[in-house]
Design a protein around this motif. Structure first.
Motif, mmCIF file in Angstrom:
data_model
loop_
_atom_site.group_PDB
_atom_site.id
_atom_site.type_symbol
_atom_site.label_atom_id
_atom_site.label_comp_id
_atom_site.label_asym_id
_atom_site.label_seq_id
_atom_site.Cartn_x
_atom_site.Cartn_y
_atom_site.Cartn_z
ATOM 1 N N ARG A 2 3.782 -5.232 8.121
ATOM 2 C CA ARG A 2 3.443 -4.344 7.023
ATOM 3 C C ARG A 2 2.052 -4.689 6.481
ATOM 4 N NH1 ARG A 2 7.148 -4.673 2.278
ATOM 5 N NH2 ARG A 2 6.681 -6.880 2.564
ATOM 6 N N SER A 146 -6.974 -0.765 4.199
ATOM 7 C CA SER A 146 -6.631 0.287 5.151
ATOM 8 C C SER A 146 -5.579 -0.233 6.115
ATOM 9 C CB SER A 146 -7.888 0.712 5.929
ATOM 10 O OG SER A 146 -7.557 1.320 7.158
ATOM 11 N N PRO A 147 -4.664 0.622 6.575
ATOM 12 C CA PRO A 147 -3.711 0.190 7.600
ATOM 13 C C PRO A 147 -4.332 0.085 8.982
ATOM 14 C CG PRO A 147 -3.374 2.505 7.090
ATOM 15 C CD PRO A 147 -4.402 1.999 6.119
ATOM 16 N N LEU A 173 0.342 1.911 0.378
ATOM 17 C CA LEU A 173 0.173 1.327 1.709
ATOM 18 C C LEU A 173 0.951 0.033 1.893
ATOM 19 C CD1 LEU A 173 -3.653 1.736 2.451
ATOM 20 C CD2 LEU A 173 -1.770 3.167 3.259
ATOM 21 N N ARG A 176 3.702 0.197 4.305
ATOM 22 C CA ARG A 176 3.398 0.873 5.570
ATOM 23 C C ARG A 176 3.152 -0.138 6.679
ATOM 24 N NH1 ARG A 176 3.306 6.752 5.892
ATOM 25 N NH2 ARG A 176 3.266 7.466 3.720
ATOM 26 N N ASP A 180 -0.439 2.153 12.567
ATOM 27 C CA ASP A 180 0.571 3.159 12.904
ATOM 28 C C ASP A 180 -0.109 4.515 13.076
ATOM 29 O OD1 ASP A 180 2.904 4.475 13.368
ATOM 30 O OD2 ASP A 180 3.631 4.413 11.292
ATOM 31 N N VAL A 181 -0.553 4.798 14.278
ATOM 32 C CA VAL A 181 -1.266 6.050 14.592
ATOM 33 C C VAL A 181 -0.391 6.887 15.519
ATOM 34 C CG1 VAL A 181 -3.304 7.049 15.693
ATOM 35 C CG2 VAL A 181 -3.516 4.968 14.311
ATOM 36 N N PRO A 214 -2.557 7.694 5.942
ATOM 37 C CA PRO A 214 -1.312 8.351 6.356
ATOM 38 C C PRO A 214 -1.309 9.850 6.106
ATOM 39 C CG PRO A 214 -0.839 6.317 5.173
ATOM 40 C CD PRO A 214 -2.303 6.588 5.002
ATOM 41 N N ARG A 215 -1.889 10.279 4.983
ATOM 42 C CA ARG A 215 -1.933 11.712 4.678
ATOM 43 C C ARG A 215 -2.887 12.448 5.605
ATOM 44 N NH1 ARG A 215 -2.634 10.419 -1.668
ATOM 45 N NH2 ARG A 215 -3.010 8.342 -0.797
ATOM 46 N N LEU A 217 -3.670 11.535 8.691
ATOM 47 C CA LEU A 217 -3.060 11.584 10.022
ATOM 48 C C LEU A 217 -1.970 12.643 10.094
ATOM 49 C CD1 LEU A 217 -2.789 7.769 10.880
ATOM 50 C CD2 LEU A 217 -4.425 9.428 11.792
ATOM 51 N N GLU A 218 -1.195 12.775 9.030
ATOM 52 C CA GLU A 218 -0.174 13.824 8.999
ATOM 53 C C GLU A 218 -0.814 15.208 9.089
ATOM 54 O OE1 GLU A 218 3.220 15.612 5.935
ATOM 55 O OE2 GLU A 218 2.462 13.575 5.634
#
Length: 321
Positions: A2, A146-147, A173, A176, A180-181, A214-215, A217-218
């Motif tokens: 995480r 950043s992730p 995050l 998260r 995770d892509v 994440p937003r 990428l969605e």
């Protein structure tokens, strides 16, 4: 891993490598380990260098500035980024100026961590993204978690700069997963800039800070599957000064959670507008949260804060003939 675990490991690494490194903040000692458990295990491993403090952001940041002036490394945890306003004078008039106002450059190894952003139901005074209030401050650099970036490398870069840095950590995050892509996108991180892409010549480039990943990428996956629109995502770990290379495309969208008006997104937009003018079909598009305080009620909060649908609509509008 995480994101919270990655950040915790980075802090362990900094204090383990540097015997003159200190971590200061409210409620950061074990067993509590901070409001978001980012500092768990640190006070037990480094007694005397992880310091629980009174509730005074101004005093904490002032003490950390003094440590940095004396040649130590100081990391401050502000429990919520909203309260960094209470330390504004120390950052604006003392820490950032101290790098250069004594006749020669003075190294200042100071990082102020700021858990920021909404999406957790914490309400108007615990959910803001105040980055814009620190843009353009001489001697101060701004970063965001950043992730897609290893926090150990980001901390190494901030400390290597030897100037005060604000490190914003979007709270959504923490739980998260790192890196995770979604398929079919590819990603890479190089020189402090992460990129996610499918085609070498995308229809649109989205530039966003780490909390928006994440937003974004969605939105990118939805645009690809539903509208056959290919986007690339550029995520700089250092928000300001902004030097990230952005590929040429017909449209560029800058997405951020701050409200509009003198923001990081505005700064990026003007830089990219000049740099990419020859290939753009229209001016750089900005996506920001609504002009509102952030409600605590979940359904009202969702209406205020930027989400994937806002980014998707902005991309479609930017590409409209």
């Amino acid at each position: 891993m995480r994101v919270a675990d990655n950040l915790n490991a980075a802090l362990h690494g900094v204090l383990g490598d540097d015997p003159r490194a200190y971590l200061l903040g409210e409620d950061i000692l074990d067993p509590y380990g901070g409001a978001f458990k980012i500092t768990r295990g640190l006070s037990g491993r480094f007694p005397g260098r992880v310091l629980g403090t009174p509730i005074s952001e101004n005093a904490i940041t002032g003490l950390a500035t003094g440590l940095a002036l004396a040649g130590d490394t100081a990391i401050v945890e502000i429990m919520f980024a909203d309260f960094v306003a209470l330390a504004f004078d120390q950052i604006y008039n003392c820490a950032s100026k101290s790098v250069t106002m004594f006749g020669s450059r003075l190294p200042m190894r100071l990082v102020v961590r700021c858990p920021s952003g909404g999406g957790r139901g914490y309400g108007p005074t615990h959910s803001q993204s105040p980055m814009k209030h620190f843009i353009g401050m001489p001697g101060l650099a701004l970063y965001e978690m950043s992730p897609l970036h290893d926090n150990r490398a980001v901390f190494a870069e901030m400390l290597e700069r030897a100037q005060p840095c604000l490190f914003f950590e979007d709270k959504v995050l923490y739980t998260r997963r790192m890196y995770d892509v979604p398929s079919p996108f590819r990603w890479e991180a190089d020189g402090g800039v992460a990129r996610v892409w499918l085609d070498e010549r995308p229809d649109c480039v989205i530039v966003a800070p780490g909390g928006m990943v994440p937003r974004a990428l969605e939105a990118m996956r939805s645009l690809l599957l539903e509208s056959e629109i290919s986007c690339a995502l550029v995520v700089p770990s250092r928000l300001y000064p902004f030097t990230a290379e952005v590929p040429a495309a017909r449209a560029v969208v800058v997405a951020e959670e701050s409200t509009a008006g003198g923001t990081w997104g505005s700064e990026v937009a003007q830089v990219l507008h000049r740099r990419l003018w020859g290939s753009l079909r229209r001016p750089v598009t900005q996506v920001s949260s609504r002009d509102s305080v952030i409600p605590a009620a979940a359904h009202l909060e969702r209406d205020v804060i930027v989400d994937a649908d806002d980014i998707r609509r902005a991309v479609k509008e930017a590409l409209r003939d």
